[in-house]
Design an enzyme around this catalytic site. Sequence first.
Site, PDB file in Angstrom:
ATOM      1  N   GLU A   8       0.820  -1.220   0.000  1.00  0.00           N
ATOM      2  CA  GLU A   8       0.000   0.000   0.000  1.00  0.00           C
ATOM      3  C   GLU A   8       0.850   1.266   0.000  1.00  0.00           C
ATOM      4  O   GLU A   8       0.477   2.261  -0.595  1.00  0.00           O
ATOM      5  CB  GLU A   8      -0.941   0.001   1.206  1.00  0.00           C
ATOM      6  CG  GLU A   8      -1.991   1.089   1.145  1.00  0.00           C
ATOM      7  CD  GLU A   8      -3.190   0.809   2.042  1.00  0.00           C
ATOM      8  OE1 GLU A   8      -3.827   1.780   2.465  1.00  0.00           O
ATOM      9  OE2 GLU A   8      -3.485  -0.365   2.297  1.00  0.00           O
ATOM     10  N   ASP A 104      -2.749  -2.994   3.280  1.00  0.00           N
ATOM     11  CA  ASP A 104      -3.201  -3.133   4.667  1.00  0.00           C
ATOM     12  C   ASP A 104      -4.276  -4.208   4.772  1.00  0.00           C
ATOM     13  O   ASP A 104      -5.181  -4.284   3.928  1.00  0.00           O
ATOM     14  CB  ASP A 104      -3.764  -1.806   5.190  1.00  0.00           C
ATOM     15  CG  ASP A 104      -2.656  -0.813   5.541  1.00  0.00           C
ATOM     16  OD1 ASP A 104      -1.474  -1.202   5.465  1.00  0.00           O
ATOM     17  OD2 ASP A 104      -2.978   0.336   5.876  1.00  0.00           O
ATOM     18  N   TYR A 309      -0.576  -3.062  13.870  1.00  0.00           N
ATOM     19  CA  TYR A 309      -1.503  -2.366  12.965  1.00  0.00           C
ATOM     20  C   TYR A 309      -2.457  -1.445  13.736  1.00  0.00           C
ATOM     21  O   TYR A 309      -3.131  -1.884  14.676  1.00  0.00           O
ATOM     22  CB  TYR A 309      -2.297  -3.411  12.181  1.00  0.00           C
ATOM     23  CG  TYR A 309      -3.207  -2.859  11.122  1.00  0.00           C
ATOM     24  CD1 TYR A 309      -2.683  -2.261   9.976  1.00  0.00           C
ATOM     25  CD2 TYR A 309      -4.592  -2.920  11.265  1.00  0.00           C
ATOM     26  CE1 TYR A 309      -3.521  -1.759   8.998  1.00  0.00           C
ATOM     27  CE2 TYR A 309      -5.441  -2.420  10.286  1.00  0.00           C
ATOM     28  CZ  TYR A 309      -4.897  -1.840   9.156  1.00  0.00           C
ATOM     29  OH  TYR A 309      -5.724  -1.339   8.180  1.00  0.00           O
TER      30      TYR A 309
END
Length: 736
Positions: A8, A104, A309
């Site tokens: 990403e 992601d 994350y």
Amino acid sequence: MKSLVLAEKPSVARDIARVLDCHKNMPGAIEGSKYIVTWALGHLVTLADPEEYDKKFKEWNMSYLPMLPERWELMVIKQTSKQYHNVKTQLFRKDVSDIIIATDAGREGELVARWILDKSGCHKPIKRLWISSVTDKAIREGFLSLKDGRQYNNLYYAAKSRAEADWLVGINATRALTCKYNAQLSCGRVQTPTLAIIARREEEIRSFKPEEYYGLSCVAGNVKWSWQNEKNGSLRSFKRSFITDLESSLKGQALQITDVQKSARKTFSPGLYDLTELQRDANRRFGFSAKETLNIMQRLYEQHKVLTYPRTDSRYIGSDIVPTIKERLKACNIGPYKKFIPSLLKAPIKTSKAFVDDAKVSDHHAIIPTEEFVQLEHMSNDERKIYDLVIRRFISILYPAFEYEQTTLKASAAGQAFTAKGKIILSPGWKAIYDSSSAADSSFLDAPEEDDASWQSCEQPLPLLKKGEQLSISQIALTTGKTKPPARFTEATLLTAMENPVKYMESQDAKARKMLGETGGLGTVATRADIIEKLFHSFLIEKKGNEILITSKGKQLLELVPEDLKKPELTAKWELELSNIAKGAHKDAQFLAEIQDYTKELIQEIKTADGTFRHDNLTNTKCPRCGKRMLAVNGKNARLLVCQDRECGYRETIARLSNARCPNCHKKMEIIKKGEEETFVCACGYKEKLSAFKKRREKEGAGVSKKDVQNYLKKQKEEPINNAFANALANIKIDT
């Protein structure tokens, strides 16, 4: 043949490339013997603008609404088109056999990759890398257990449906309102209910009528006692005459102790952080906006790789993470955390359902440290603050409970009840992680959000007293106060309201309320920060200090927008259906058909509505581009002049909030520009020209940059140990 890995962001792509032994740099990609790694820049592709379907839609005309595309088109985002073409070149290389999606691991991440593949027309087989941190270890393990990309088709359909539904409702309703009332009015299924919540709170504050209340305290036996209503336990009375009569009747009296209760109590550490909880605490502690906290977290996740994350809505970890806890503790066993971690490393890790629960982990577990070694000196001050919050919370859940003995005394005098409370700490437990450091003050963990009378009963050291004892009253004091309206929202409390908007629902439907709770409220952890920012940038809300206020524009918008669009129930219904699409329990085509019907009803309601919009912030300043009068608006951190003509779009900043502090009151000052000269102005009245400010700061020694400091420290390291002074000392002969 090679696999193409699509990440990403460039930073993540570089990490993956290094782990996969890819070192050959090419335009927009890095190549190795088995893999080629390329990257998006967030979204490279998005849904096409209305004019891409029909040129006439370039004109904002009510008669063209609603716009309902028969077939959805994608367009390359102009600002990032160069990287899109770089990615497309790699996708269609003859030596690339398959695509590994490494964006992601979530709904939006899936959309980033799939839209690129759809727009380019690439139909090569896909695999999925699904990881929660970007450490070398996590990447290696992830590539050893790649998933079949088709497993995530439903996640993509849910993401695509969300984007298309927001396009249909948001773009059509925004155009309809803007055309009808000739003002730039934007609305959406999440931002409008959020705005309605802020407006409702403002209305509660304005309609609130404060009432005076009274209390009575006295001192007997070196203990401070408070009068207590025996029926409801309140320490307040709204009858002044009752309290004054009680004050008179207590003179010369004694208190008789009627009850002594001692109980051992425990409180456990707050749960691990999800993104919303972290944003709340960061706003309370440091004044960070939700967007600032998310951006800092992204850096700690992507660049420093020390936290997992960030866009997670879970406050639990799975059982698979438990064996890695000690390794994670070792990685952050530095600096201030060395006081607490060694004892955890020596003993077996104790877990509980309070933070380990596979059933409560969604796409990602809670935010916790990774196994990556930490270098605090490489972090900025803001990064260090967020890192500190996460690490202390992680350590605290592994510590025992905070234990104390609660003593509650009851007494009577003049026919009325009195109470006193005391607390003896038996074991600090997890609170030691916070109380040991003023930088990590734990008061924000316990403070009540609302005014609560029971909170006022003070904790105090108590002497040993027995039931039946009589104590002479030595002092009597009448206390008074006024009831307070609900507090205005801060970003912290607004995030809470967005997460739990049930109490703002008009509907009493139990099913709808339950649905809203299950779907996580308004927006998602990943989008709430952007929604709040959008409300600021649209000038629908403004900030005064840390408080959020609705603007006149925001109030008028809520009067003009269809009623259904203001209710939290709408977004809850959408999120439930999107969740079902992601699980494969609902068809995306059916959902979109329902949204199209809803959009038609919405536009018809706006077209036939009665209402007017009035600019009450017009100035006499003329727009330099079109000549129309400009509007004075308050941005989040600046004051601006904006052209009233939305098609003109001209705006200029007249004052912005700086980080410079006033030398008198130490508050942040505004920078106001007049001509070529910029001046610092403080609310206390202090003024200082920018040129004078710079000279003053240089004299104070503030002109030294970070680079200067680094060069100085480097020079110190390079200096030889045997300098002239050391040599001189070495030549001195001391007789022994």
